[in-house]
Design a protein around this motif. Structure first.
Motif, PDB file in Angstrom:
ATOM      1  N   THR A   1      -8.940 -15.248   3.452  1.00 53.96           N
ATOM      2  CA  THR A   1      -8.699 -14.258   4.501  1.00 53.96           C
ATOM      3  C   THR A   1      -8.068 -13.025   3.871  1.00 53.96           C
ATOM      4  N   VAL A   2      -8.434 -11.860   4.401  1.00 52.17           N
ATOM      5  CA  VAL A   2      -7.842 -10.597   3.968  1.00 52.17           C
ATOM      6  C   VAL A   2      -7.381  -9.876   5.229  1.00 52.17           C
ATOM      7  N   SER A   3      -6.133  -9.436   5.242  1.00 53.75           N
ATOM      8  CA  SER A   3      -5.626  -8.746   6.419  1.00 53.75           C
ATOM      9  C   SER A   3      -4.833  -7.504   6.026  1.00 53.75           C
ATOM     10  N   PHE A   4      -4.824  -6.548   6.956  1.00 54.60           N
ATOM     11  CA  PHE A   4      -3.991  -5.356   6.859  1.00 54.60           C
ATOM     12  C   PHE A   4      -2.758  -5.617   7.704  1.00 54.60           C
ATOM     13  N   ASN A   5      -1.564  -5.522   7.104  1.00 57.37           N
ATOM     14  CA  ASN A   5      -0.329  -5.880   7.784  1.00 57.37           C
ATOM     15  C   ASN A   5       0.615  -4.684   7.828  1.00 57.37           C
ATOM     16  N   LEU A   6       1.201  -4.467   8.995  1.00 61.16           N
ATOM     17  CA  LEU A   6       2.152  -3.384   9.204  1.00 61.16           C
ATOM     18  C   LEU A   6       3.388  -3.953   9.885  1.00 61.16           C
TER      19      LEU A   6
ATOM     20  N   GLN B   1       0.867  -3.266   3.928  1.00 61.10           N
ATOM     21  CA  GLN B   1       0.349  -4.120   2.861  1.00 61.10           C
ATOM     22  C   GLN B   1      -0.965  -4.781   3.274  1.00 61.10           C
ATOM     23  N   THR B   2      -1.664  -5.287   2.271  1.00 63.94           N
ATOM     24  CA  THR B   2      -2.765  -6.209   2.529  1.00 63.94           C
ATOM     25  C   THR B   2      -2.351  -7.579   2.001  1.00 63.94           C
ATOM     26  N   VAL B   3      -2.772  -8.610   2.730  1.00 63.57           N
ATOM     27  CA  VAL B   3      -2.391  -9.984   2.405  1.00 63.57           C
ATOM     28  C   VAL B   3      -3.657 -10.827   2.313  1.00 63.57           C
TER      29      VAL B   3
ATOM     30  N   GLY C   1       5.427  -6.355  14.360  1.00 63.95           N
ATOM     31  CA  GLY C   1       4.383  -6.298  13.342  1.00 63.95           C
ATOM     32  C   GLY C   1       2.990  -6.287  13.936  1.00 63.95           C
ATOM     33  N   ILE C   2       2.033  -5.871  13.127  1.00 61.18           N
ATOM     34  CA  ILE C   2       0.618  -5.875  13.495  1.00 61.18           C
ATOM     35  C   ILE C   2      -0.175  -6.400  12.311  1.00 61.18           C
TER      36      ILE C   2
ATOM     37  N   LEU D   1       0.814  -1.215   0.000  1.00 59.78           N
ATOM     38  CA  LEU D   1       0.000   0.000   0.000  1.00 59.78           C
ATOM     39  C   LEU D   1       0.847   1.264   0.000  1.00 59.78           C
ATOM     40  N   TYR D   2       2.074   1.154   0.485  1.00 59.57           N
ATOM     41  CA  TYR D   2       2.968   2.314   0.492  1.00 59.57           C
ATOM     42  C   TYR D   2       4.400   1.820   0.497  1.00 59.57           C
TER      43      TYR D   2
END
Length: 203
Positions: A176-181, A99-101, A118-119, A88-89
């Motif tokens: 599954t869809v996740s937002f990952n940092l 990112q999204t995974v 990470g989160i 995403l950036y």
């Protein structure tokens, strides 16, 4: 439905964290660029991973609550690999990966750590995280054993320290869809672990 925030430590402990939604609610959206600036400010104040995660978790919830478009920003997973990643950036020398995974149903990751904090916030689907800890001795110093499991549902969040070890399995019939940092990866301290021998190999 009640949501949960979890912290996974280097030793594989799973700690429940208080969910803080104490930001001032306004009509003005909390945009991705502002979120990134706020996280960078936190990183400039401390290098303690637990303090970073404690401060950033509420910002992730605020971002996902305000910028709902993020839930639809992902790539269809490759049918052979079983997963996809959408960045995403991305900026040179910027200390974050955003990112999204997506994982296809029934697919499982390797056993691994991330070599950074990470989160992961689950946006859709159901995910099982198997948690591991190092138990090696002088003969096999990088051996691990499973110490628990934690399931995530949409709205749940899992944060982890750099040496936390887990593997991910997509449950149910939907991806599954996740937002990952993630912070900056220390590749000298990032490992995968063999699923048969439970010993480490360099990532």
């Amino acid at each position: 439905m009640q949501n949960y925030d979890w912290l996974i430590t280097d030793g594989g402990n799973c700690e429940a964290c208080e969910i803080k939604n104490d930001w001032e609610w306004t009509e003005k959206p909390y945009r991705l660029y502002r979120f990134l600036t706020d996280v960078e400010d936190i990183l400039n104040k401390t290098s303690d991973e637990r303090l970073i995660l404690q401060a950033v978790r509420p910002l992730v919830r605020r971002l996902l609550t305000s910028s709902y478009w993020l839930a639809g920003e992902y790539k269809a997973p490759d049918s052979q690999r079983g997963w996809s990643v959408l960045t995403l950036y991305d900026e040179v020398d910027f200390p974050l990966t955003v990112q999204t995974v997506v994982w296809l149903p029934g697919r499982t990751s390797t056993i691994h750590n991330h070599g950074t904090w990470g989160i992961v916030a689950l946006l859709d689907g159901e995910e099982k995280n198997s948690l591991w800890q190092r138990v090696g001795d002088s003969n096999v110093p990088n051996r691990i054993e499973k110490v628990g499991e934690k399931r995530l549902l949409p709205g749940d969040m899992m944060s982890f320290t750099s040496q936390a070890i887990h593997c991910v399995e997509a449950l149910g019939n939907e991806p599954t869809v996740s937002f990952n940092l993630y912070g900056v990866t220390n590749y000298d301290r990032r490992f995968e672990f063999d699923s048969i021998t439970h010993t480490a190999k360099k990532f």
